[in-house]
Design a protein around this motif. Structure first.
Motif, PDB file in Angstrom:
ATOM      1  N   UNK A 241       1.100  -1.309  -0.049  1.00 48.59           N
ATOM      2  CA  UNK A 241       0.224  -0.236   0.103  1.00 48.59           C
ATOM      3  C   UNK A 241       0.898   1.329   0.302  1.00 48.59           C
ATOM      4  N   UNK A 242       2.241   1.372   1.024  1.00 53.35           N
ATOM      5  CA  UNK A 242       2.939   2.003   0.971  1.00 53.35           C
ATOM      6  C   UNK A 242       3.814   2.436  -0.297  1.00 53.35           C
ATOM      7  N   UNK A 243       4.115   1.952  -1.236  1.00 52.35           N
ATOM      8  CA  UNK A 243       4.255   1.859  -2.290  1.00 52.35           C
ATOM      9  C   UNK A 243       3.845   2.117  -3.720  1.00 52.35           C
ATOM     10  N   UNK A 244       2.197   1.826  -4.018  1.00 51.07           N
ATOM     11  CA  UNK A 244       1.313   1.997  -4.927  1.00 51.07           C
ATOM     12  C   UNK A 244      -0.244   3.137  -4.130  1.00 51.07           C
ATOM     13  N   UNK A 245       0.174   3.092  -3.116  1.00 51.67           N
ATOM     14  CA  UNK A 245      -0.947   4.552  -2.618  1.00 51.67           C
ATOM     15  C   UNK A 245      -1.580   5.550  -3.522  1.00 51.67           C
ATOM     16  N   UNK A 246      -0.717   5.901  -4.783  1.00 53.17           N
ATOM     17  CA  UNK A 246      -1.281   7.399  -5.663  1.00 53.17           C
ATOM     18  C   UNK A 246      -1.946   6.143  -6.159  1.00 53.17           C
ATOM     19  N   UNK A 247      -1.002   5.235  -6.918  1.00 52.75           N
ATOM     20  CA  UNK A 247      -2.254   3.990  -7.942  1.00 52.75           C
ATOM     21  C   UNK A 247      -3.207   3.608  -7.773  1.00 52.75           C
ATOM     22  N   UNK A 248      -3.231   3.547  -6.495  1.00 52.63           N
ATOM     23  CA  UNK A 248      -4.409   2.791  -5.375  1.00 52.63           C
ATOM     24  C   UNK A 248      -5.787   3.648  -5.213  1.00 52.63           C
ATOM     25  N   UNK A 249      -4.713   5.231  -5.507  1.00 53.10           N
ATOM     26  CA  UNK A 249      -6.043   6.024  -4.827  1.00 53.10           C
ATOM     27  C   UNK A 249      -6.729   6.542  -6.244  1.00 53.10           C
ATOM     28  N   UNK A 250      -5.519   6.669  -7.535  1.00 50.87           N
ATOM     29  CA  UNK A 250      -6.501   6.883  -8.540  1.00 50.87           C
ATOM     30  C   UNK A 250      -7.306   6.296  -9.077  1.00 50.87           C
TER      31      UNK A 250
END
Length: 344
Positions: A13-22
């Motif tokens: 989640x920490x490494x991909x939070x931007x993609x997850x949020x988008x």
């Protein structure tokens, strides 16, 4: 083990939070509801699953109701409706009624339309088959209430007495109202939620008419020989299956099989005199019939028939379309069909 899994999840989640949020925001945007309904096509219901008659005659073929499939639009389905040719957008305002009724009132009225259709289908089919039937009980329900008397009367109320008189028709209710003066209060004895109670309604004048601001519909309970039982799902409503319902009941009551081995799909309302009425959504119902590999599509004569023929030509559908005006016309045209040959 669980601690390690938890740490790995946090790392992802920490490494991909931007993609997850988008992706989450895109999903929420696409699922956002819109003030539209999307008509996505049609389907069919085999009537044998809805009608049960004691010692019924069997059919080689089958009779089916046609219906239209609809879904409440969101951004995703709204955008898809511009891409998928057979998806059509309909504004929610089309479904709105005066004085903004609640969904329960609209649902009750739609289900009552099905009940009335069933009543007419039983009457017409038993008459055509020369079978015994008689009225066991009558019910008069309120299907609309204006704001002027909404506090006391409600959609779904069954009217038992008006001003102390037992009523058997809408005309009788009008006569009682007209026998009183504007401003008078009339007592209604009603049944609501299985409980009887008395309420009052004040008479007012509108367009030179005395009114209490209600519309009513009558349904019947029949005693039949042979006995009949009809079972529909709560989600199924409306009058457009009346013709096919009548046809199936008739076919179960008579020895000669009118299906002749064909898969027959149709749509159209039915009246007490056996006449067939026009309906909406013909092209979608035809689409559903074709998708279910029906041999014949029965449809009311007039604009419905013209629309079905036009759509069949446009889409190059391989199905026989028959326009009908009443039940005798339906039976005559089906009688002229040859027996369906079995494929080998």
């Amino acid at each position: 083990m669980f601690n390690r899994l938890y740490e790995n999840m946090k790392k992802i989640i920490r490494e991909n939070y931007k993609s997850i949020l988008f992706l989450s925001l895109v999903y929420l945007a696409l699922m956002w509801p819109m003030d539209y309904y999307i008509t996505t096509g049609g389907g069919t219901i085999n009537i044998k699953d809805r009608v049960e008659i004691k010692d019924a005659y069997k059919a080689k073929g089958s009779l089916h109701l046609a219906y239209v499939s609809e879904l409440k639009a969101n951004v995703a389905t709204y955008l898809l409706s511009y891409i998928i040719p057979d998806w059509e957008r309909v504004s929610s305002s089309t479904y709105k009624v005066e004085e903004e009724e609640d969904i329960e009132s609209v649902d009750f009225r739609n289900r009552l339309q099905l009940t009335e259709s069933i009543d007419a289908a039983i009457k017409v089919a038993y008459q055509l088959a020369d079978k015994k039937f008689e009225i066991k009980k009558e019910h008069i329900y309120i299907i609309y209430v204006s704001s002027k008397n909404k506090k006391n009367l409600k959609v779904g109320d069954e009217i038992l007495l008006v001003a102390g008189e037992k009523v058997e028709s809408t005309d009788q209710i009008k006569e009682i109202i007209n026998s009183h003066e504007v401003g008078d209060k009339i007592t209604f004895k009603i049944k609501r939620s299985e409980k009887e109670k008395e309420v009052t309604a004040k008479i007012y004048e509108e367009n030179h008419q005395k009114l209490v601001g209600i519309s009513t519909e009558k349904t019947m309970e029949y005693q039949t020989e042979p006995e009949i039982k009809l079972t529909f799902k709560r989600s199924e409503s409306g009058p457009s299956g009346g013709m096919m319902l009548t046809l199936d009941i008739y076919n179960k009551l008579t020895k000669k099989d009118i299906t002749k081995g064909y898969k027959i799909v149709g749509t159209g309302t039915i009246e007490d005199d056996g006449s067939v009425g026009e309906i909406g959504g013909v092209k979608y119902k035809l689409m559903g019939a074709v998708a279910k590999k029906a041999d014949i599509f029965l449809v009311p004569e007039g604009e419905n028939y013209k629309e079905a023929k036009k759509e069949a030509k446009k889409k190059n559908y391989d199905i026989e379309i028959i326009g009908v005006k009443n039940m005798e016309d339906v039976l005559t045209k089906l009688e002229k069909l040859p027996e369906k040959k079995e494929k080998r």
